[in-house]
Structure formats: structure tokens, C-alpha cells
Design a protein around this motif. Sequence first.
Motif, short mmCIF file in Angstrom:
data_model
loop_
_atom_site.label_atom_id
_atom_site.label_comp_id
_atom_site.label_asym_id
_atom_site.label_seq_id
_atom_site.Cartn_x
_atom_site.Cartn_y
_atom_site.Cartn_z
N ALA A 1 -2.28 9.24 -1.44
CA ALA A 1 -3.04 9.58 -3.05
C ALA A 1 -3.46 8.21 -3.43
O ALA A 1 -4.73 8.39 -3.79
CB ALA A 1 -2.11 9.84 -4.53
N THR A 2 -3.01 7.35 -2.73
CA THR A 2 -3.79 5.51 -3.92
C THR A 2 -4.64 5.53 -2.40
O THR A 2 -6.17 5.07 -3.19
CB THR A 2 -2.74 5.00 -2.87
N ALA A 3 -4.92 5.63 -1.28
CA ALA A 3 -6.07 5.68 -0.45
C ALA A 3 -7.61 6.46 -1.06
O ALA A 3 -8.22 6.34 -0.84
CB ALA A 3 -5.45 6.36 1.08
N ARG A 4 -6.73 7.82 -2.00
CA ARG A 4 -7.97 8.87 -1.79
C ARG A 4 -8.75 8.52 -3.45
O ARG A 4 -9.80 8.07 -3.34
CB ARG A 4 -7.20 10.07 -2.28
N LYS A 5 -7.73 7.49 -4.08
CA LYS A 5 -8.64 6.91 -5.48
C LYS A 5 -8.97 5.66 -4.95
O LYS A 5 -9.88 5.53 -5.22
CB LYS A 5 -6.94 6.25 -6.25
N MET A 6 -8.84 5.34 -3.82
CA MET A 6 -9.92 3.75 -3.59
C MET A 6 -11.19 3.98 -2.44
O MET A 6 -11.75 3.29 -1.97
CB MET A 6 -9.02 2.92 -2.99
N GLY A 7 -11.16 5.14 -2.60
CA GLY A 7 -12.23 5.57 -1.18
C GLY A 7 -11.65 5.50 0.07
O GLY A 7 -12.62 5.02 0.86
N VAL A 8 -10.49 5.35 0.29
CA VAL A 8 -10.30 5.51 1.84
C VAL A 8 -10.37 6.39 2.48
O VAL A 8 -9.01 7.27 2.03
CB VAL A 8 -9.06 4.03 1.90
N ASN A 9 -10.15 6.44 4.08
CA ASN A 9 -9.65 8.05 4.66
C ASN A 9 -7.72 7.68 4.79
O ASN A 9 -7.52 6.86 5.40
CB ASN A 9 -10.02 8.36 6.26
N PRO A 10 -7.41 8.83 3.77
CA PRO A 10 -5.98 8.32 4.20
C PRO A 10 -5.43 8.67 5.03
O PRO A 10 -3.98 7.92 5.60
CB PRO A 10 -5.81 9.84 2.75
N ALA A 11 -5.48 9.64 6.16
CA ALA A 11 -5.50 9.31 7.14
C ALA A 11 -5.32 8.61 7.94
O ALA A 11 -4.04 7.83 9.14
CB ALA A 11 -5.91 10.38 8.47
N LEU A 12 -6.37 7.84 7.74
CA LEU A 12 -6.73 6.05 8.41
C LEU A 12 -5.25 4.96 8.04
O LEU A 12 -4.39 4.17 8.11
CB LEU A 12 -7.58 5.15 8.49
N ALA A 13 -5.44 5.22 6.35
CA ALA A 13 -4.22 4.62 5.48
C ALA A 13 -2.82 4.54 6.22
O ALA A 13 -1.78 3.72 6.41
CB ALA A 13 -4.49 4.62 4.49
N LEU A 14 -2.31 5.91 6.44
CA LEU A 14 -0.93 6.60 7.17
C LEU A 14 -0.99 6.15 8.28
O LEU A 14 0.70 6.08 8.38
CB LEU A 14 -1.06 8.00 6.71
N ALA A 15 -1.89 6.27 8.90
CA ALA A 15 -1.64 5.80 10.72
C ALA A 15 -1.77 4.54 10.25
O ALA A 15 -0.66 4.27 10.58
CB ALA A 15 -2.51 5.89 10.93
N HIS A 16 -2.06 3.76 9.75
CA HIS A 16 -1.37 2.22 9.50
C HIS A 16 -0.01 1.72 8.87
O HIS A 16 0.51 1.16 9.19
CB HIS A 16 -2.33 1.08 8.28
N ALA A 17 0.03 2.71 7.99
CA ALA A 17 1.93 2.23 7.53
C ALA A 17 3.00 3.07 8.51
O ALA A 17 3.63 2.73 8.87
CB ALA A 17 1.20 3.41 5.79
N TYR A 18 2.06 4.01 9.21
CA TYR A 18 3.49 4.56 9.94
C TYR A 18 3.81 3.74 11.32
O TYR A 18 4.65 3.32 11.05
CB TYR A 18 2.53 5.99 10.34
#
Length: 433
Positions: free
Chosen positions: A315-332
Motif C-alpha cells: 500500500a505504501t509503494a502504491r501511494k508513493m508511486g513505486v512498483n509494489p512488486a519491486l518494494a515487496l521483492a526488496h522487503a522479502y
Amino acid sequence: MTDSATPRVRQMARARQGAVAAAAIPAVVLTSLASTAPALAAGPAMSSVLAPKAATGARIAAAQDRIAAHLVAARVPSRVTVAAAAATSVVVKSGDTLSGIAKKHGVGVASLVKLNGLASADRIHVGQRLTLRAGSSARTAAAAAAPAGTYTVVRGDTLSGIAARRGMALGSLLQANGLKATSTIYPGQKLKVSGASAAGRTSGGKAPAAAAAAPAGTYTVVRGDTLSGIAARRGMALGSLLQANGLKATSTIYPGQKLKVSGASANTASSQLVPSTFLHYTYPAATVSSANRNKAILLSRNLPSRAEMKSIIAATARKMGVNPALALAHAYQESGFSMSAVSPANAIGAMQVIPSSGEWASQLVGRRLDLLNPYDNATAGVAIIRALQRTSATEQIGIASYYQGQASVRKYGMFSDTKRYVANVLAHKKAFS
């Protein structure tokens, strides 16, 4: 995370969590719902059913009975919804107000202010957990109900957190229960434990000898502290802490409050939570000490589960204009979505942000970020991902910069472990897309 540290030092500072992070697997709720279609009763042949019948008095009465029964059935719901138990606490979300929370849960604003020790009805923040009713802690109830030598898992628990609160080595807890570091625990599960209980007692009912021998002192409450968490870190019985300070289990504590304590210091008690070495590299004592303090604070909090943290990051990634898949990939790749993860390099939370990078992220978003807050941790990581992708020649270089540091990547290229990190993140990104 990104900084301008010496490349090889920086390379080592990206220590992975290993068993510590892998064991921080939160308890999950397992539910099942089975539904079956009603069986059709055998009946006469279709031709005989459709054949016309003489309108005798008996048949007319039978038809009226069937019609009445049909009308009754049409008015009775096929499924009865059982009212859920009243919530005992709530996590503040963006846009929430204290008056709105009070109205939604049927409690008074003044009651919420008093229960949570708030300075003002206007001073709440995203990620803050508010108690809605006094004396309703699920963790306290579960701990009180469990017999000596056992612990009943509640929602939000992790193996490492339970071990820390009981004063046990994580390996001892796993061995006693036939578990692995990657095992999943669930609410209601009984675990064999030793060391101080949630009420601060060993299975034999005596306080730990180390706590009895340790000098008395004072402890200053910081944001996020709980009475049980303070007692666990100091090696005290919760009852002893309450008695020493004239408190009850339902008492509210507030930042800056001085409490009388005994037992090991916070630094000593938490020193086993995060190791000082990784891959033969020993980190500075100040860094490791800070990492242990942060780990202890996180373990004392009711943090989001991995699934909840995954949703927060997306949700944070979508709000900040970042590809959620990329943000989730980093976090995972960094933590497996574990908010309680802290590395020897003091990389904090699900996004594994070190404090210096947290300062940079705060500048990027224009407000102070608290890396121990799940929502701020997600914001910090996503803000850095966004900045690195915007200033890197390729997506791969941006990913590498999150791990190795942008200045280091530009000067030395990607190290071998950085290349593996990039490959893993790209694979995760594809899976999350």
C-alpha cells in the motif's frame, strides 16, 4: 541500506538475519470453512410427479401446508452470523481520529485518553496501538491461564520473541518443542518453556537467581514500552515490577516515567538478541548495542504479522508511486516481511533500514520517520527505493545500490554477493508481479 561507507565494510554490514530473522515467524490463524450442497432425496419417476391429480379436499389441504412451509423457510436466514467479540485494542491507521475510533468501538473519548495515557485527544499517530478496554490483554490472559512450564501462543507471537521474554536461548526453545527456526506457530498452541514466565516466574515458582542478585535501580519509560516487556528485559517478575511501583496490570505507563527496577540492565538483558559478528566480521560495540536495544523494543511490541506487513509495504509503494512488486521483492529478500528483524549492522525492520539511511529517508519525505514504527519503516524503505531508481542508470543498479550503497556501486561496480542479491530481488519481483 545505502550509505557511503568503505565498500568492503559496507558489504559486510549488509548482514542477513539468518536464524534470528527466520525464527521471527509470527503466529498465524488457521481457519477452514466447509460447505456442501444438500443431497437430493430420491423420489418417484418424473412422469408420475407431473401427471395431473384430481383436486380432492385432502390434496388441497396438503398443498396449502407445503405453501405455508415454503413461505416460512423464505423468511428464515440460511446462515446465522455470530457477533464477533468486542475488540480490545486497535492500531491507528492513516486518517483515524480518537473520536472516530471511540465512536466505532462504542467507548468514550475520555476513557481512551485515560487508558492510553494520552496527553491530548489530538495526539495519536499512525501505527500506534490503543487499548479500548481495561484489563483485556489477550497476552496477559493467555499467560495467566497457562500452567507452569508451558506458554500459550497468542496472535502476533514469534519464536524469538517468546524466547526473549522467557529468558531462553532460541535454540533451547526450538529443541524443547521439536521445532525448527522456520516452523510456524499458531494461536492457542502450547509450548514447553523454561526461564521467567510472562508473569516473571520460572516453572518452579522462584524468581531467577540473577535477578535477585542484581542491583536495584530506575528505568525511564520510552515510547512503545510495556510493563511486561520492561520486566522481561530486566529479568524481573511482572508482579515484582508492579508491586515496586504501586501499579496494577492494567496501569498505563508513559514516556519519561521513572520506574523502580531490579535485575539485569536493559543492555545486558538484550545482548543475546542480536550477535556482534557475521561472516567473521565483528561490528563496533556501539552499533551492536544499539541493535540490541532496537531488537528488545520491537520484541516488546505487538507488531504486524508478516502478511500484514506485506500489505502495509504494498500500500505504501502504491501511494508513493513505486512498483509494489519491486518494494515487496526488496522487503522479502531483506527480512521476509519480518518487522522484528534487526541485523548486527543495526538494519531495522522489514525494510532493513540503518539509522543513517533513515535520516536520509526522512529528508526525502519531509518528516521525521521512526524506523521502529511499521508504517514509517515501510515509508523509509520505499522512499529510498524510489530515490535510487530515479538516480540509477538501470533498475539493476538501483537494486544493487539498496544493498551495497550507490556510491560504492558507482565506484567499484557490483560485488559478487551484490550480484546474487540483485538476481534474487528480480526473481522475487517477477513472483510478486
